[in-house]
Write a protein that holds these residues in place. Structure first.
Motif, PDB file in Angstrom:
ATOM      1  N   TYR A  10      40.509  15.491  18.095  1.00 43.18           N
ATOM      2  CA  TYR A  10      41.093  14.268  17.577  1.00 43.18           C
ATOM      3  C   TYR A  10      40.115  13.119  17.751  1.00 43.18           C
ATOM      4  O   TYR A  10      39.093  13.252  18.415  1.00 43.18           O
ATOM      5  N   ASP A  11      40.451  11.984  17.172  1.00 43.49           N
ATOM      6  CA  ASP A  11      39.573  10.826  17.265  1.00 43.49           C
ATOM      7  C   ASP A  11      39.257  10.446  18.707  1.00 43.49           C
ATOM      8  O   ASP A  11      38.184   9.930  18.986  1.00 43.49           O
ATOM      9  N   ASN A  12      40.179  10.712  19.618  1.00 45.02           N
ATOM     10  CA  ASN A  12      39.935  10.342  21.018  1.00 45.02           C
ATOM     11  C   ASN A  12      39.272  11.473  21.817  1.00 45.02           C
ATOM     12  O   ASN A  12      39.119  11.367  23.020  1.00 45.02           O
ATOM     13  N   SER A  13      38.892  12.549  21.135  1.00 41.82           N
ATOM     14  CA  SER A  13      38.194  13.643  21.819  1.00 41.82           C
ATOM     15  C   SER A  13      36.803  13.191  22.236  1.00 41.82           C
ATOM     16  O   SER A  13      36.197  12.341  21.579  1.00 41.82           O
ATOM     17  N   PRO A  14      36.275  13.764  23.305  1.00 36.19           N
ATOM     18  CA  PRO A  14      34.914  13.414  23.715  1.00 36.19           C
ATOM     19  C   PRO A  14      33.914  13.763  22.610  1.00 36.19           C
ATOM     20  O   PRO A  14      34.098  14.732  21.869  1.00 36.19           O
ATOM     21  N   PHE A  15      32.887  12.987  22.505  1.00 39.63           N
ATOM     22  CA  PHE A  15      31.817  13.200  21.524  1.00 39.63           C
ATOM     23  C   PHE A  15      31.321  14.636  21.563  1.00 39.63           C
ATOM     24  O   PHE A  15      31.095  15.267  20.531  1.00 39.63           O
ATOM     25  N   ILE A  16      31.180  15.185  22.768  1.00 41.75           N
ATOM     26  CA  ILE A  16      30.646  16.538  22.917  1.00 41.75           C
ATOM     27  C   ILE A  16      31.556  17.582  22.268  1.00 41.75           C
ATOM     28  O   ILE A  16      31.081  18.629  21.817  1.00 41.75           O
ATOM     29  N   ALA A  17      32.847  17.306  22.168  1.00 37.64           N
ATOM     30  CA  ALA A  17      33.754  18.244  21.500  1.00 37.64           C
ATOM     31  C   ALA A  17      33.389  18.373  20.027  1.00 37.64           C
ATOM     32  O   ALA A  17      33.460  19.467  19.448  1.00 37.64           O
ATOM     33  N   TRP A  18      33.013  17.284  19.414  1.00 37.90           N
ATOM     34  CA  TRP A  18      32.579  17.327  18.012  1.00 37.90           C
ATOM     35  C   TRP A  18      31.277  18.103  17.875  1.00 37.90           C
ATOM     36  O   TRP A  18      31.118  18.905  16.944  1.00 37.90           O
ATOM     37  N   ILE A  19      30.343  17.872  18.793  1.00 33.94           N
ATOM     38  CA  ILE A  19      29.058  18.590  18.763  1.00 33.94           C
ATOM     39  C   ILE A  19      29.305  20.088  18.940  1.00 33.94           C
ATOM     40  O   ILE A  19      28.726  20.919  18.231  1.00 33.94           O
ATOM     41  N   HIS A  20      30.173  20.441  19.879  1.00 35.99           N
ATOM     42  CA  HIS A  20      30.495  21.851  20.110  1.00 35.99           C
ATOM     43  C   HIS A  20      31.100  22.476  18.853  1.00 35.99           C
ATOM     44  O   HIS A  20      30.754  23.601  18.473  1.00 35.99           O
ATOM     45  N   ASN A  21      31.978  21.755  18.196  1.00 39.78           N
ATOM     46  CA  ASN A  21      32.613  22.246  16.981  1.00 39.78           C
ATOM     47  C   ASN A  21      31.570  22.489  15.886  1.00 39.78           C
ATOM     48  O   ASN A  21      31.599  23.516  15.204  1.00 39.78           O
ATOM     49  N   ILE A  22      30.644  21.562  15.741  1.00 38.68           N
ATOM     50  CA  ILE A  22      29.574  21.716  14.741  1.00 38.68           C
ATOM     51  C   ILE A  22      28.754  22.956  15.051  1.00 38.68           C
ATOM     52  O   ILE A  22      28.485  23.788  14.180  1.00 38.68           O
ATOM     53  N   SER A  23      28.358  23.113  16.300  1.00 45.71           N
ATOM     54  CA  SER A  23      27.551  24.264  16.707  1.00 45.71           C
ATOM     55  C   SER A  23      28.294  25.574  16.483  1.00 45.71           C
ATOM     56  O   SER A  23      27.740  26.539  15.936  1.00 45.71           O
ATOM     57  N   LYS A  24      29.540  25.603  16.884  1.00 43.18           N
ATOM     58  CA  LYS A  24      30.353  26.811  16.734  1.00 43.18           C
ATOM     59  C   LYS A  24      30.472  27.224  15.273  1.00 43.18           C
ATOM     60  O   LYS A  24      30.319  28.397  14.923  1.00 43.18           O
ATOM     61  N   ASN A  25      30.722  26.256  14.404  1.00 39.25           N
ATOM     62  CA  ASN A  25      30.881  26.566  12.991  1.00 39.25           C
ATOM     63  C   ASN A  25      29.564  26.935  12.322  1.00 39.25           C
ATOM     64  O   ASN A  25      29.534  27.768  11.419  1.00 39.25           O
ATOM     65  N   GLN A  26      28.479  26.356  12.782  1.00 41.91           N
ATOM     66  CA  GLN A  26      27.181  26.764  12.236  1.00 41.91           C
ATOM     67  C   GLN A  26      26.894  28.222  12.587  1.00 41.91           C
ATOM     68  O   GLN A  26      26.437  28.994  11.750  1.00 41.91           O
ATOM     69  N   PHE A  27      27.184  28.626  13.828  1.00 40.92           N
ATOM     70  CA  PHE A  27      26.952  30.018  14.222  1.00 40.92           C
ATOM     71  C   PHE A  27      27.846  30.971  13.434  1.00 40.92           C
ATOM     72  O   PHE A  27      27.413  32.056  13.049  1.00 40.92           O
ATOM     73  N   LYS A  28      29.081  30.568  13.182  1.00 42.07           N
ATOM     74  CA  LYS A  28      29.955  31.393  12.341  1.00 42.07           C
ATOM     75  C   LYS A  28      29.330  31.588  10.965  1.00 42.07           C
ATOM     76  O   LYS A  28      29.318  32.697  10.421  1.00 42.07           O
ATOM     77  N   TYR A  29      28.835  30.513  10.397  1.00 40.88           N
ATOM     78  CA  TYR A  29      28.216  30.558   9.069  1.00 40.88           C
ATOM     79  C   TYR A  29      26.972  31.448   9.098  1.00 40.88           C
ATOM     80  O   TYR A  29      26.801  32.320   8.244  1.00 40.88           O
ATOM     81  N   LEU A  30      26.107  31.234  10.075  1.00 43.49           N
ATOM     82  CA  LEU A  30      24.891  32.053  10.197  1.00 43.49           C
ATOM     83  C   LEU A  30      25.231  33.529  10.305  1.00 43.49           C
ATOM     84  O   LEU A  30      24.653  34.367   9.613  1.00 43.49           O
ATOM     85  N   ASN A  31      26.165  33.844  11.180  1.00 46.24           N
ATOM     86  CA  ASN A  31      26.530  35.248  11.379  1.00 46.24           C
ATOM     87  C   ASN A  31      27.126  35.872  10.130  1.00 46.24           C
ATOM     88  O   ASN A  31      26.920  37.048   9.856  1.00 46.24           O
ATOM     89  N   SER A  32      27.850  35.089   9.345  1.00 51.30           N
ATOM     90  CA  SER A  32      28.427  35.631   8.116  1.00 51.30           C
ATOM     91  C   SER A  32      27.363  35.895   7.064  1.00 51.30           C
ATOM     92  O   SER A  32      27.523  36.759   6.213  1.00 51.30           O
ATOM     93  N   ARG A  33      26.262  35.153   7.138  1.00 48.93           N
ATOM     94  CA  ARG A  33      25.202  35.288   6.137  1.00 48.93           C
ATOM     95  C   ARG A  33      24.148  36.324   6.512  1.00 48.93           C
ATOM     96  O   ARG A  33      23.407  36.780   5.649  1.00 48.93           O
ATOM     97  N   ILE A  34      24.047  36.633   7.783  1.00 47.37           N
ATOM     98  CA  ILE A  34      23.048  37.621   8.204  1.00 47.37           C
ATOM     99  C   ILE A  34      23.702  38.677   9.086  1.00 47.37           C
ATOM    100  O   ILE A  34      23.257  38.963  10.184  1.00 47.37           O
TER     101      ILE A  34
END
Length: 149
Positions: A10-34
């Protein structure tokens, strides 16, 4: 679906939660492509080794913020699968220098291209130079802050 429903961030989540979410979703995308390349977070480590030939295991620990045990497990997998090799450091025979093999050299550009595709898809552009620079500064500050912990 509303924006607030994703991953409980949510908007009041720590900044790092957003960074973690970005990283997690990038790895999902990478793994799906390779999918034929059975790597998880090892992708990050092989790119670090590729970009920093002769880096030590301790260097990877400092650079990634991961535990020694996690790095050791990932390096074993990368070595067993032929992506990296360890060579004894001639300056300190108790330490190893890590290098990518030709197989590793071949896979890194593929991972990078898929990462660029992901960035384009999520809206990260070449114009985001200042954003990239600032996030890199924050990451380096975090490494320096926790280096001795």
């Amino acid at each position: 679906m509303q924006e607030e429903s994703y991953e409980g961030i949510y908007d009041n989540s720590p900044f790092i939660a957003w960074i973690h979410n970005i990283s997690k979703n990038q790895f999902k995308y990478l793994n799906s492509r390779i999918a034929e390349i059975d790597m998880g977070h090892e992708m990050r480590f092989i790119m670090m080794i590729y970009d920093n030939p002769n880096i030590s295991q301790d260097g990877l620990v400092n650079m990634s913020g991961q535990s020694k045990a996690n790095i050791a497990k990932s390096l074993k997998k990368l070595e067993d699968e032929g992506y990296i090799k360890r060579e004894v450091n001639p300056k300190n025979r108790r330490k190893y220098m890590l290098k990518t093999t030709p197989k590793g050299d071949d896979v890194v550009p593929k991972i990078r291209q898929i990462s660029k595709d992901w960035e384009r898809e999520v809206g990260i552009t070449e114009d985001d130079v200042e954003l990239r620079k600032r996030i890199k500064e924050i990451a380096i500050n975090g490494m320096n802050l926790t280096e001795e912990l």
